[in-house]
Design a protein around this motif. Structure first.
Motif, short mmCIF file in Angstrom:
data_model
loop_
_atom_site.label_atom_id
_atom_site.label_comp_id
_atom_site.label_asym_id
_atom_site.label_seq_id
_atom_site.Cartn_x
_atom_site.Cartn_y
_atom_site.Cartn_z
N PHE A 1 68.09 -62.70 -96.33
CA PHE A 1 67.25 -63.29 -97.37
C PHE A 1 66.80 -62.24 -98.38
CE2 PHE A 1 67.27 -67.24 -95.21
CZ PHE A 1 66.72 -68.19 -96.07
N ASP A 2 66.56 -61.02 -97.92
CA ASP A 2 66.16 -59.97 -98.86
C ASP A 2 67.19 -59.78 -99.96
OD1 ASP A 2 63.70 -59.35 -97.79
OD2 ASP A 2 64.40 -57.67 -96.59
N VAL A 3 68.46 -59.78 -99.59
CA VAL A 3 69.53 -59.55 -100.57
C VAL A 3 69.91 -60.82 -101.31
CG1 VAL A 3 71.93 -58.83 -100.87
CG2 VAL A 3 70.43 -57.57 -99.31
N ASN A 4 70.12 -61.89 -100.56
CA ASN A 4 70.68 -63.12 -101.16
C ASN A 4 69.66 -63.98 -101.88
OD1 ASN A 4 73.00 -62.23 -99.93
ND2 ASN A 4 73.19 -63.95 -98.53
N PHE A 5 68.39 -63.77 -101.58
CA PHE A 5 67.36 -64.63 -102.19
C PHE A 5 66.26 -63.83 -102.87
CE2 PHE A 5 63.35 -67.09 -101.74
CZ PHE A 5 63.63 -68.07 -102.68
N PHE A 6 65.50 -63.07 -102.09
CA PHE A 6 64.34 -62.38 -102.67
C PHE A 6 64.74 -61.42 -103.78
CE2 PHE A 6 62.52 -63.56 -98.46
CZ PHE A 6 61.49 -64.35 -98.95
N ALA A 7 65.85 -60.69 -103.60
CA ALA A 7 66.29 -59.75 -104.64
C ALA A 7 66.65 -60.49 -105.92
CB ALA A 7 67.49 -58.95 -104.14
N VAL A 8 67.28 -61.65 -105.78
CA VAL A 8 67.67 -62.43 -106.96
C VAL A 8 66.43 -62.90 -107.72
CG1 VAL A 8 68.78 -64.55 -107.75
CG2 VAL A 8 69.85 -63.16 -105.95
N VAL A 9 65.45 -63.41 -106.99
CA VAL A 9 64.24 -63.89 -107.64
C VAL A 9 63.51 -62.74 -108.35
CG1 VAL A 9 61.96 -64.94 -107.28
CG2 VAL A 9 63.95 -65.80 -106.02
N GLU A 10 63.36 -61.63 -107.66
CA GLU A 10 62.62 -60.50 -108.24
C GLU A 10 63.33 -59.93 -109.46
OE1 GLU A 10 60.72 -56.17 -106.91
OE2 GLU A 10 61.48 -57.55 -105.38
N LEU A 11 64.64 -59.74 -109.37
CA LEU A 11 65.39 -59.18 -110.49
C LEU A 11 65.36 -60.13 -111.69
CD1 LEU A 11 67.29 -56.98 -111.65
CD2 LEU A 11 69.19 -58.37 -110.78
N THR A 12 65.56 -61.40 -111.42
CA THR A 12 65.57 -62.38 -112.51
C THR A 12 64.22 -62.44 -113.21
OG1 THR A 12 67.23 -63.70 -111.33
CG2 THR A 12 66.02 -64.79 -113.11
N GLN A 13 63.16 -62.44 -112.44
CA GLN A 13 61.83 -62.45 -113.05
C GLN A 13 61.61 -61.20 -113.90
OE1 GLN A 13 59.29 -62.89 -109.62
NE2 GLN A 13 59.31 -65.13 -109.74
N LEU A 14 62.09 -60.06 -113.43
CA LEU A 14 61.92 -58.81 -114.16
C LEU A 14 62.69 -58.82 -115.48
CD1 LEU A 14 60.84 -55.86 -114.20
CD2 LEU A 14 62.96 -55.20 -113.03
#
Length: 245
Positions: free
Chosen positions: A114-127
């Motif tokens: 989840f860290d790579v496939n989900f949380f990283a995507v959300v955080e990067l996209t928001q940034l």
């Protein structure tokens, strides 16, 4: 700063689906920035793209290291002033995709997936979203998988019924939820957000038994990254075909 051509940032782009997506976008005249973990492989990828006449560069990016997300923002803001296309391609699969494990998957595997496939995507996209808002036609593509379809996973007769790797599948289901929610929030803007199922592709993750060649694997991402102004948003597709959530 005057931007004279579109720019795309693609995570996990030095090989496989990411590299093919970069090639497909580059062939359309879009400048591609590769987010990569391995500097040596990055140079090989850039050389291959440039040999095809594609304008390409690379920056250090690792979905497991949030500190590198700011690298992406700083590089794009400094060199381009805006971001036209974000392809969230980086992902991992730590399980045997055909070994049901909902009763036994470890918390460590769940968290890392989840860290790579989900949380990283959300955080990067928001940034990066403030930079995407500056584009006249921003596009966000989330690399999902048909294995995240709850409709198909709950049907014992579906073609993916046997693929029950819980952490991977659930991470893609969550990613699809992010697509739906973000697309709805941005519906009044020019930005389009969509989930892509690339198909079962012969990559390191897909394996040699996959029926789709790597050269074809980036087609869905390229289509969604270059949608016209009247194109869809908040969808889940494979080469233009709508998939069930």
């Amino acid at each position: 700063m005057t931007v004279t051509r579109k720019v795309a940032f693609i995570t996990g782009a030095n090989r496989g689906l990411g590299l093919e997506t970069a090639r497909g976008l580059g062939q359309l005249g879009i400048e591609v920035v590769l987010g990569v973990r391995n500097a040596e492989r990055a140079e090989e990828a850039i050389a291959a793209l440039r040999a095809d006449g594609i304008t390409a560069s690379a920056i250090a990016f690792d979905a497991k290291k949030p500190a590198t997300y700011q690298n992406a923002y700083d590089h794009i803001a400094h060199h381009y002033g805006q971001l036209d296309i974000l392809v969230n391609n980086a992902g991992i699969a730590l399980e045997d995709l055909f070994a049901p494990n909902a009763s036994s998957v470890t918390p460590a595997v769940l968290r890392e997936t989840f860290d790579v496939n989900f949380f990283a995507v959300v955080e990067l996209t928001q940034l990066l979203l403030p930079l995407i808002r500056l584009s006249p036609e921003g596009r966000i593509v989330n690399l999902s998988s048909i294995l995240g379809s709850l409709t198909l996973q709950s049907d014992p007769k579906s073609p993916i019924a046997a693929a029950k790797a819980f952490a991977y599948n659930a991470s893609k289901t969550a990613l699809n939820a992010f697509t739906v929610h973000l697309a709805d929030e941005l519906r009044a803007t020019p930005i389009k957000v969509n989930s892509a199922h690339p198909g079962w592709v012969k990559t390191d993750m897909g394996g040699e038994n996959a029926p789709i060649e790597v050269s074809e694997g980036g087609r869905t991402s390229v289509l969604l990254a270059t949608l016209p102004a009247d194109g869809p948003t908040g969808t889940f597709t494979h080469v233009g075909e709508t998939l069930p959530w």
